[in-house]
Motif scaffolding. Sequence first.
Motif, PDB file in Angstrom:
ATOM      1  N   ASP A   1       7.043  10.707   1.990  1.00  0.00           N
ATOM      2  CA  ASP A   1       7.114  11.962   2.752  1.00  0.00           C
ATOM      3  C   ASP A   1       7.008  13.121   1.771  1.00  0.00           C
ATOM      4  OD1 ASP A   1       7.512  13.865   4.688  1.00  0.00           O
ATOM      5  OD2 ASP A   1       9.684  13.590   4.772  1.00  0.00           O
ATOM      6  N   SER A   2       5.873  13.822   1.798  1.00  0.00           N
ATOM      7  CA  SER A   2       5.598  14.891   0.830  1.00  0.00           C
ATOM      8  C   SER A   2       6.268  16.189   1.250  1.00  0.00           C
ATOM      9  CB  SER A   2       4.084  15.089   0.751  1.00  0.00           C
ATOM     10  OG  SER A   2       3.752  16.324   0.182  1.00  0.00           O
ATOM     11  N   PRO A   3       6.675  17.007   0.291  1.00  0.00           N
ATOM     12  CA  PRO A   3       7.098  18.361   0.660  1.00  0.00           C
ATOM     13  C   PRO A   3       5.879  19.202   1.037  1.00  0.00           C
ATOM     14  CG  PRO A   3       7.177  18.073  -1.718  1.00  0.00           C
ATOM     15  CD  PRO A   3       6.780  16.752  -1.146  1.00  0.00           C
ATOM     16  N   ALA A   4       6.124  20.327   1.718  1.00  0.00           N
ATOM     17  CA  ALA A   4       5.040  21.263   1.999  1.00  0.00           C
ATOM     18  C   ALA A   4       4.600  21.907   0.691  1.00  0.00           C
ATOM     19  CB  ALA A   4       5.516  22.324   2.979  1.00  0.00           C
ATOM     20  N   GLY A   5       3.452  22.543   0.723  1.00  0.00           N
ATOM     21  CA  GLY A   5       3.000  23.258  -0.465  1.00  0.00           C
ATOM     22  C   GLY A   5       1.998  22.458  -1.274  1.00  0.00           C
ATOM     23  N   ILE A   6       1.519  23.086  -2.371  1.00  0.00           N
ATOM     24  CA  ILE A   6       0.507  22.438  -3.205  1.00  0.00           C
ATOM     25  C   ILE A   6       0.987  22.363  -4.650  1.00  0.00           C
ATOM     26  CG2 ILE A   6      -1.437  23.134  -1.756  1.00  0.00           C
ATOM     27  CD1 ILE A   6      -1.952  25.431  -3.677  1.00  0.00           C
ATOM     28  N   GLU A   7       2.281  22.583  -4.868  1.00  0.00           N
ATOM     29  CA  GLU A   7       2.786  22.639  -6.230  1.00  0.00           C
ATOM     30  C   GLU A   7       3.311  21.274  -6.681  1.00  0.00           C
ATOM     31  OE1 GLU A   7       3.892  24.668  -3.789  1.00  0.00           O
ATOM     32  OE2 GLU A   7       2.727  26.462  -4.216  1.00  0.00           O
ATOM     33  N   GLY A   8       4.245  21.314  -7.633  1.00  0.00           N
ATOM     34  CA  GLY A   8       4.738  20.094  -8.269  1.00  0.00           C
ATOM     35  C   GLY A   8       5.192  19.012  -7.302  1.00  0.00           C
ATOM     36  N   GLY A   9       5.909  19.414  -6.259  1.00  0.00           N
ATOM     37  CA  GLY A   9       6.415  18.421  -5.315  1.00  0.00           C
ATOM     38  C   GLY A   9       5.301  17.659  -4.635  1.00  0.00           C
ATOM     39  N   PHE A  10       4.264  18.373  -4.253  1.00  0.00           N
ATOM     40  CA  PHE A  10       3.085  17.743  -3.640  1.00  0.00           C
ATOM     41  C   PHE A  10       2.385  16.841  -4.653  1.00  0.00           C
ATOM     42  CE2 PHE A  10      -1.585  18.367  -3.567  1.00  0.00           C
ATOM     43  CZ  PHE A  10      -1.909  17.572  -2.474  1.00  0.00           C
ATOM     44  N   ARG A  11       2.270  17.334  -5.902  1.00  0.00           N
ATOM     45  CA  ARG A  11       1.613  16.541  -6.960  1.00  0.00           C
ATOM     46  C   ARG A  11       2.390  15.236  -7.205  1.00  0.00           C
ATOM     47  NH1 ARG A  11      -3.249  18.743  -7.975  1.00  0.00           N
ATOM     48  NH2 ARG A  11      -3.131  20.955  -7.508  1.00  0.00           N
ATOM     49  N   ASN A  12       3.717  15.322  -7.224  1.00  0.00           N
ATOM     50  CA  ASN A  12       4.537  14.116  -7.356  1.00  0.00           C
ATOM     51  C   ASN A  12       4.259  13.149  -6.218  1.00  0.00           C
ATOM     52  OD1 ASN A  12       5.914  14.775  -9.651  1.00  0.00           O
ATOM     53  ND2 ASN A  12       7.680  15.649  -8.587  1.00  0.00           N
ATOM     54  N   ALA A  13       4.197  13.709  -4.999  1.00  0.00           N
ATOM     55  CA  ALA A  13       4.096  12.857  -3.812  1.00  0.00           C
ATOM     56  C   ALA A  13       2.782  12.097  -3.761  1.00  0.00           C
ATOM     57  CB  ALA A  13       4.279  13.705  -2.546  1.00  0.00           C
ATOM     58  N   ILE A  14       1.710  12.685  -4.305  1.00  0.00           N
ATOM     59  CA  ILE A  14       0.432  11.963  -4.242  1.00  0.00           C
ATOM     60  C   ILE A  14       0.141  11.175  -5.523  1.00  0.00           C
ATOM     61  CG2 ILE A  14      -0.608  13.578  -2.591  1.00  0.00           C
ATOM     62  CD1 ILE A  14      -2.396  14.557  -4.962  1.00  0.00           C
ATOM     63  N   ALA A  15       0.992  11.365  -6.550  1.00  0.00           N
ATOM     64  CA  ALA A  15       0.675  10.790  -7.870  1.00  0.00           C
ATOM     65  C   ALA A  15       0.395   9.288  -7.802  1.00  0.00           C
ATOM     66  CB  ALA A  15       1.807  11.077  -8.847  1.00  0.00           C
ATOM     67  N   GLY A  16       1.259   8.541  -7.112  1.00  0.00           N
ATOM     68  CA  GLY A  16       1.077   7.092  -7.121  1.00  0.00           C
ATOM     69  C   GLY A  16       0.444   6.549  -5.860  1.00  0.00           C
ATOM     70  N   ALA A  17      -0.051   7.439  -4.991  1.00  0.00           N
ATOM     71  CA  ALA A  17      -0.522   6.987  -3.677  1.00  0.00           C
ATOM     72  C   ALA A  17      -1.859   6.271  -3.756  1.00  0.00           C
ATOM     73  CB  ALA A  17      -0.636   8.186  -2.735  1.00  0.00           C
TER      74      ALA A  17
ATOM     75  N   ARG B   1       0.872  -1.178   0.000  1.00  0.00           N
ATOM     76  CA  ARG B   1       0.000   0.000   0.000  1.00  0.00           C
ATOM     77  C   ARG B   1       0.905   1.223   0.000  1.00  0.00           C
ATOM     78  NH1 ARG B   1      -2.942  -1.006   5.381  1.00  0.00           N
ATOM     79  NH2 ARG B   1      -3.697   1.130   5.194  1.00  0.00           N
ATOM     80  N   ALA B   2       0.671   2.120  -0.938  1.00  0.00           N
ATOM     81  CA  ALA B   2       1.456   3.362  -0.986  1.00  0.00           C
ATOM     82  C   ALA B   2       0.670   4.459  -0.281  1.00  0.00           C
ATOM     83  CB  ALA B   2       1.738   3.752  -2.436  1.00  0.00           C
ATOM     84  N   ILE B   3       1.271   5.001   0.785  1.00  0.00           N
ATOM     85  CA  ILE B   3       0.581   6.003   1.608  1.00  0.00           C
ATOM     86  C   ILE B   3       1.416   7.274   1.631  1.00  0.00           C
ATOM     87  CG2 ILE B   3      -0.354   6.508   3.892  1.00  0.00           C
ATOM     88  CD1 ILE B   3      -0.405   3.438   4.381  1.00  0.00           C
ATOM     89  N   THR B   4       0.823   8.381   1.210  1.00  0.00           N
ATOM     90  CA  THR B   4       1.533   9.660   1.217  1.00  0.00           C
ATOM     91  C   THR B   4       1.188  10.437   2.481  1.00  0.00           C
ATOM     92  OG1 THR B   4       1.569   9.756  -1.182  1.00  0.00           O
ATOM     93  CG2 THR B   4       1.861  11.834  -0.016  1.00  0.00           C
ATOM     94  N   ILE B   5       2.251  10.955   3.128  1.00  0.00           N
ATOM     95  CA  ILE B   5       2.081  11.785   4.320  1.00  0.00           C
ATOM     96  C   ILE B   5       2.280  13.234   3.882  1.00  0.00           C
ATOM     97  CG2 ILE B   5       2.815  12.089   6.733  1.00  0.00           C
ATOM     98  CD1 ILE B   5       2.392   9.122   6.139  1.00  0.00           C
TER      99      ILE B   5
END
Lengths: 222, 266
Positions: free
Chosen positions: B119-135, B3-7
Amino acid sequence: MSDLMSIKGGRDGLRIRFDDSAEWGLLLEQLEQQLNQNQAFFNGASLALDVGERTLTTEQLTHLLNLLQHHGVVAEALSAGARETRNAARTAGVTARPLPRYPDSSPQVSPDAEALLLIRTVRSGQVLRHSGHITLIGDVNPGGELIAGGSVVVWGRLRGFVHAGALGNVDAIVCAMELRPTQIRIAEQFATTPQEAGPHRPEVARIAGAQIVVESWEAFKK
Amino acid sequence: MARAITITSGKGGVGKTTTTANLGTALAMRGARVAVIDADIGLRNLDVVMGLENRIVYDIVDVVEGRCRLRQALIKDKRLPELCLLPAAQTRDKDAVSPDQMIDLLAQLRSDFDFVLIDSPAGIEGGFRNAIAGADEVVIVTTPEVSAVRDADRIVGLVEAAEKGTPRLIVNRIKPRLVSRGEMLSVEDVLELLAIDLLGIVPDDETIVTSTNRGEAAVYDQTSLAGRAFLNIGRRLNGETVPFLDLTDQPGVLDRFLGMFGRRRS
């Protein structure tokens, strides 16, 4: 609103339908007038354009898109019957695709008589925009926005931003189970909620004597 | 299949990285095979919090750009062989990885692990989008502050719009004394606004500062109340039903909590 174009809000967002026979220059003139008159409603909106069977050139479409952009409006899609117009749209940089059909409404119905019913939470950063009335079953959290041409009814807590009568209707009202918006606007008037927490009871806001007044539902219905 | 879980959190500094490190450790302590991924490219921290900084040879960008195989970049934890870290790159930025590449990466990890925590970066931009992409699931961390809760609310909307389901919530750094005096938002206040399921409550705890600086997860420290809270959250992620530590109403727990700071109840 103008009889040469209709602006409607639906579940999928706002849509402008341009009259098929009217002169294009006249349509643009009227659109600009609408955008100028109702800046509060249109700024930040995204629109779908329905140009019907009309044939338009890339230059004409670019002009339209620039006009919209100048007023803070994003054209998210364009529906056109004519292939030339669809090709021109691609060149001008807007996605050409068929739009879902709305059930035919009789022309006598004024736009703000159409109500949108939604069951959800409007969270921070989310905007619900509709040319008619909005009925929301759920909360509007701080940072969330409701913008309606008509009245707004919230069966829940309204703690975000609300603008009723955003197309100029001074008779629009806002009612909520808990009416504590960060800012409330009706037509051109605006007000904020006092800091001290009052009792949580259903309340109604309306314009009376060029300002927004809020009273309990019990008082309003008398 | 893992299970892939994004924080994630929206606001920075609310404890995403500490939470990821502790939940990864808590799950591995219970025998699960866990990979933790630091998706905060350019501001990597998870390796430091886990005490693995000096073992980094390759990072996530090296994997994505084909300079090494995934297996070579995974760093085994000091204590738990079931726990692995995929570190972020420090010299690049968020654009170095795309959402599609994250999805591919997770696809490779899934078969070898039971849990992948991102572990997601703060913010709502690309880094956040990457972090939730496969979750498959998203966990939101917030502190009981109006600004953090406001950002969490924004994130809930974005996660739902990305069709990741309704995220679950961890309320971090609760100070029961302030809550009981009405000077801090209570867990109930936070839940009333966000209207999502509560996964856990973590009390504010000074032992977190020392464990984080030492690079040892707080869950190892049985005297740490925050450590116990993270252990419980790990068990809940694993599907167990564990009651919440009731920090406000039970004087017993409150006394123990205050006792750790060497204070007496007034």
